[in-house]
Design an enzyme around this catalytic site. Structure first.
Site, PDB file in Angstrom:
ATOM      1  N   LYS A 106       0.851  -1.193   0.000  1.00 15.22           N
ATOM      2  CA  LYS A 106       0.000   0.000   0.000  1.00 15.22           C
ATOM      3  C   LYS A 106       0.878   1.231   0.000  1.00 15.22           C
ATOM      4  CE  LYS A 106      -4.485   0.945   0.380  1.00 15.22           C
ATOM      5  NZ  LYS A 106      -5.576   0.007   0.047  1.00 15.22           N
ATOM      6  N   ASP A 146      -6.930   4.380  -4.607  1.00 13.96           N
ATOM      7  CA  ASP A 146      -7.519   4.187  -3.282  1.00 13.96           C
ATOM      8  C   ASP A 146      -8.195   5.520  -2.926  1.00 13.96           C
ATOM      9  OD1 ASP A 146      -7.408   2.012  -0.999  1.00 13.96           O
ATOM     10  OD2 ASP A 146      -7.044   3.896   0.038  1.00 13.96           O
TER      11      ASP A 146
HETATM   12  N1  GLU Z   1      -7.381   0.282  -3.126  1.00 13.05           N
HETATM   13  C1  GLU Z   1      -8.145  -0.896  -3.401  1.00 13.05           C
HETATM   14  C2  GLU Z   1      -8.177  -1.797  -2.192  1.00 13.05           C
HETATM   15  O1  GLU Z   1      -7.990  -1.349  -1.077  1.00 13.05           O
HETATM   16  C3  GLU Z   1      -7.703  -1.598  -4.680  1.00 13.05           C
HETATM   17  C4  GLU Z   1      -6.308  -2.111  -4.681  1.00 13.05           C
HETATM   18  C5  GLU Z   1      -5.842  -2.643  -6.024  1.00 13.05           C
HETATM   19  O2  GLU Z   1      -6.619  -2.694  -6.948  1.00 13.05           O
HETATM   20  O3  GLU Z   1      -4.654  -2.982  -6.099  1.00 13.05           O
HETATM   21  O4  GLU Z   1      -8.470  -2.954  -2.284  1.00 13.05           O
END
Ligand code: GLU
Length: 419
Positions: A106, A146
């Site tokens: 992340k 996100d």
């Molecule tokens: N931000 C989204 C999540 O928390 C998507 C993450 C992604 O697609 O890599 O799942």
């Protein structure tokens, strides 16, 4: 970090409990308590008035045992290392629950994105991408949108990486605009997945969706889309909120009209929307409305042990990451509220991100119908695995989901061994 809760500590508590339920020894899973890599960067940005501001950015790579690190990038004023560490760990578990070949990562930048112009956001994103360049890549770590980031930002991110790499490299990031390698269906995938999980849990609990009352906290890509799709399934979405507060209508909100209004212009908020029969409520009020289904789809630590006793919904489906604290969860369990946990409920986004990445690596495009069908199959399979695990272990769906995820990661880790 919001509300004084440390999400990383909360994650560790849940992990320990799941490991205990699986009968694991500390040795089997201790490595999951430590992110494999934590990167912190300082991002200098030239503002429109000519001044230079420096923003702090992060990228945490939690576990790469099952594949490249995968997870979004968040722009928010409360972002800090502990939050990003928790979010990265949740991505490892999320990818394992739906059994896609990724680890978890992340990123985040501590910035109030609503205060930046589009040009400032672009310069921030490009500098952040350049600073992360040594640790990301289609086979290494693949960011995505996100909170407060979107397809346009992913496009800038991809362009900067590709320029530095010397060739177009769409697989470095997912959630891109369609003309530059984005996938059909990715935009609404997280909300669609939430809708599917509402449908599955309602079926199990014999709650008809037609006329079921729903409250959704968050009107962004996840909450807004889920609310719109549930409205189309026949649910009555009576309450919706965003950072500016909430709205309530006994007869149900017109979700198509509201989403068209909010997305027509950057920066539009619910406080600017009006319709006959609306009442204004706060974000806290939203959580405790008299509804059948509550969908927290905003930030962490919303359903705390103070709020949980007042929740009237029978079902909570977590569109956000980490919206329920460990204490809040305990209260909900005692009250008999069924919670479909974040790592399952909001996994639709990363699942279609995986499809996008696969399409990028193959330079091939799938039809939207194929994408939605594959998404549905994966999520329903995961739902049933989690449900059956929870029933067998006589525990909550959260524990069931963590047991499935931790077991998959630990099994892979043992097979690989320590190198
Ligand atoms: N931000 C989204 C999540 O928390 C998507 C993450 C992604 O697609 O890599 O799942």
């Amino acid at each position: 970090m919001a509300n004084g809760y440390n999400p990383y500590q909360e994650m560790l508590e849940v992990l320990d409990e799941a490991a205990k339920k699986l009968g694991l020894e500390e040795n089997d899973y201790v490595q999951l308590k430590y992110p494999e890599r934590e990167v912190k960067v300082a991002i200098p940005v030239e503002m429109d008035d000519g001044s230079i501001k420096v923003f702090e950015g992060y990228r945490v790579q939690h576990s790469g045992v099952r594949g490249p690190y995968k997870g979004g990038i968040r722009y928010h004023q409360d972002v800090d290392m502990d939050e990003v560490k928790a979010l990265a760990a949740w991505m490892s578990f999320k990818c394992a629950v739906v059994d896609i070949p990724y680890g978890g990562g992340k990123g985040g930048v501590t910035v109030d994105a609503t205060k930046l112009s589009r040009k400032e956001l672009e310069r921030l994103t490009r500098k952040y991408a350049a600073l992360l360049y040594p640790v990301i890549g289609p086979e290494i770590d693949i960011p995505a949108p996100d909170v407060n980031t979107n397809a346009e930002i992913m496009g800038w991110f991809m362009d900067t990486y590709s320029t530095l790499r010397g060739h177009l490299s769409p697989g470095v990031v997912t959630g891109k605009p369609i003309p530059i390698g984005g996938s059909l269906g990715r935009g609404e995938a997280t909300g669609r997945g939430v809708m599917l999980m509402v449908r599955e849990i309602a079926k199990k609990l014999h709650l008809p969706l037609e006329g079921a009352k729903v409250a959704v906290q968050g009107a962004g890509n996840v909450g807004g889309t889920a609310a719109r799709l549930l409205h189309r399934e026949g649910c009555k979405v009576v309450a919706l909120s965003d950072v500016s507060g909430g709205i309530y209508s006994e007869n149900g909100l017109d979700m198509d009209e509201i989403m068209d209004f909010l997305t027509a212009q950057r920066g539009r908020l619910l406080k600017d929307y009006d319709a006959p029969g609306l009442t204004r409520i706060s974000n806290e009020d939203l959580l405790t409305q008299d509804v059948d289904i509550l969908i927290p789809a905003a930030l962490e630590n919303q359903i705390t042990e103070e709020v949980a006793p007042h929740i009237k919904a029978r079902i909570v489906v977590e569109g956000a990451n980490g919206p329920t604290t460990v204490g809040g969860d305990r209260v909900l369990e005692e009250k008999g509220v069924v919670v479909v946990p974040d790592i399952l409920a909001n996994s639709g986004g990363v699942t279609v991100s995986y499809f996008e990445w696969v399409q990028n690596l193959q330079s091939f495009r799938w039809e939207e119908e194929e994408i939605n069908n594959r998404l549905e199959n994966i999520m329903i399979k995961a739902f049933n695995e989690v449900w059956n695990t929870a029933v067998e272990a006589e525990t909550t769906l959260r524990m069931g989901a963590y047991m499935v995820a931790v077991d998959r990661i630990v099994t892979a880790s043992k097979m690989r061994g320590l190198s």
